[in-house]
Design an enzyme around this catalytic site. Structure first.
Site, PDB file in Angstrom:
ATOM      1  CE  LYS A  86     -19.327  44.023  13.049  1.00 24.38           C
ATOM      2  NZ  LYS A  86     -20.222  44.421  14.133  1.00 24.38           N
ATOM      3  CG  HIS A 232     -27.436  41.598  15.680  1.00 20.74           C
ATOM      4  ND1 HIS A 232     -27.429  42.780  16.394  1.00 20.74           N
ATOM      5  CD2 HIS A 232     -26.838  41.881  14.485  1.00 20.74           C
ATOM      6  CE1 HIS A 232     -26.861  43.722  15.659  1.00 20.74           C
ATOM      7  NE2 HIS A 232     -26.497  43.205  14.497  1.00 20.74           N
ATOM      8  CD  GLU A 235     -27.084  38.768  10.270  1.00 20.93           C
ATOM      9  OE1 GLU A 235     -26.712  39.411   9.267  1.00 20.93           O
ATOM     10  OE2 GLU A 235     -26.715  39.051  11.420  1.00 20.93           O
ATOM     11  CG  ASP A 332     -27.022  45.097   8.888  1.00 18.81           C
ATOM     12  OD1 ASP A 332     -26.574  45.392  10.011  1.00 18.81           O
ATOM     13  OD2 ASP A 332     -27.142  43.931   8.512  1.00 18.81           O
TER      14      ASP A 332
END
Length: 438
Positions: A86, A232, A235, A332
């Site tokens: 990303k 994950h 969150e 992250d």
């Protein structure tokens, strides 16, 4: 003052003299203890490896010497939760609201339109150059795996892992919505790709129908294929969302013996004391490892336009650690819709983590969260520590004590790999300009 005039000897065997080391990062040191978890030492380096870590002033005579004059020496860093695929798309796909849903939308649009092998490779390599220059030697990245992206991104990952094997060790996790586990064709192909590249199964958990059944399938598949898991988790600031306990129970229920890491776990901090303790107890019993992402979660969580955030967005880090859970922090996202900033610099992550998570007072063991603990979680106990017999992979600082280290960005650090200094020129953002054009 050793920096910037400080230089390493050209000899194959030499001494780093008068170094200050975070004791938590050192194995086999027999010298006197220091204050605030810092020790003074001479490090003997021979043929690219650490030969000995000795009390300051006791190194053998006759060797070339580089005097750190009390400056710190750390092992190279482990960054165990990143998103290299990303990275650096902010300029072409910003997130105007800065919130989680805006990030999901922006990344989805960018991925569908732009993530060719060339695009992903160029941005990932830029990130690796940056991380290497900052002093990182081990990275785990999550890769978006909505089809057909899983084959594109894992293919690029395999190429870069081979190309960078002498500089950064790379691991990859398949990131996908856990409800897609019911698509047998996709999940079977994804599992094949992950196994082929020695990766991990991941996913995003949330309050979904049949969560326990999905987790059982995930754990059974991982066990059958010999794969570890990195998820994950929670969150969100929504206190009603607490899948962490369900994951821990699923690991126990399935008798899964592989490693399981969970990231974020933000909503745990929104629970009352009894629920939090019950969850932490089962997490410890299950042997999960927890990684907190303090910079990204401070950025995303509790963001409401025109209102000051009410809480920090991070998990119950101290309580988890006190219960015996392996805990670490990591970078992250980097310059993408989930986090508009960052440079994959563990010094920045550590400095901000100390402030956000109150890892100080005392700081005695704080350095472990970006060094030995994440390396251990990633199964690489040969990384991110200082000990005789290990590679001389070090980060040298002018800062002599914590107040100096945490008050400046340490931009003048020296990176030592296999006993030799490296070029610390960061890649230029202009190198990415061709990817920002339509």
């Amino acid at each position: 003052m050793p920096f910037p005039a400080f230089s390493l000897p050209a000899a194959d065997r030499y001494v780093l003299k008068n170094a200050t080391l975070p004791a938590i990062t050192v194995d086999g040191f027999a010298g006197p203890a220091g204050s605030e978890g810092l020790i003074r030492a001479d490090i003997v380096i021979a043929n690219g490896k650490i030969e000995a870590v000795l009390a300051a002033g006791t190194a053998p005579d006759g060797l070339p010497v580089a005097d750190l004059d009390g400056g710190m020496a750390w092992p190279c860093f482990s960054d165990m939760h990143t998103h290299l695929d990303k990275g650096h798309i902010w300029e072409r796909s910003p997130n105007p609201t800065g919130d989680f849903n805006g990030a999901l939308d922006a990344v989805r649009t960018d991925r569908e339109a732009r993530w060719s092998a060339t695009d992903v490779r160029t941005r990932m390599e830029f990130s690796l150059k940056t991380a290497y220059t900052h002093g990182t030697s081990l990275i785990r990245t999550h890769l978006d795996c909505l089809p057909p992206q899983h084959r594109i991104s894992f293919g690029v990952f395999g190429e870069l892992r081979d190309a960078w094997k002498d500089r950064i060790d790379l691991q990859a996790v398949a990131l996908f919505p856990l409800d897609m586990i019911t698509d047998e064709a996709f999940f079977g192909d994804l599992t094949d790709v992950v196994a082929e590249h020695g990766g991990l199964l991941g996913g995003v958990t949330y309050l979904m129908p049949d969560l326990e059944a999905h987790l059982d399938t995930l754990f059974r598949t991982a066990a059958r294929r010999g794969l570890d898991i990195d998820l994950h988790v929670d969150e969100t600031q929504d206190r009603e969302v607490l899948t962490l306990k369900t994951i821990a129970e699923a690991k126990i229920r399935n008798g899964f013996t592989g490693a399981v890491t969970v990231g974020h776990c933000c909503s745990l901090a929104r629970q009352d004391d009894d629920m939090a303790k019950a969850t932490i107890d089962v997490v410890a019993k299950a042997g999960l490892s927890v990684v907190s992402l303090p910079m990204c979660n401070m950025y995303l969580q509790d963001r409401v336009a025109g209102r000051t955030p009410r809480y920090r967005g991070v998990t119950l880090f101290h309580e988890l650690a006190a219960a015996g859970v392996a805990t670490a922090i990591s970078s992250d996202n980097t310059r993408d819709p989930f986090y508009a900033y960052g440079d994959l610099d563990p010094v920045e992550v550590f400095r901000e983590g100390v402030r956000i998570l109150h890892l100080d007072h005392p700081l005695d063991e704080a350095a472990r969260v970006v060094t030995r603990t994440p390396a251990d979680i990633l199964g690489r106990s040969d990384r991110s520590r200082i000990a005789a017999g290990l590679s001389a992979d070090l980060v040298l600082f002018s800062a002599r004590r914590w107040s100096e280290f945490l008050s400046r960005p340490q931009a003048d650090r020296i990176i030592v790999r296999n006993g030799k200094g490296i070029d610390r020129s960061l890649p230029d953002y202009r190198d990415l300009d061709p990817l920002m054009r339509d």
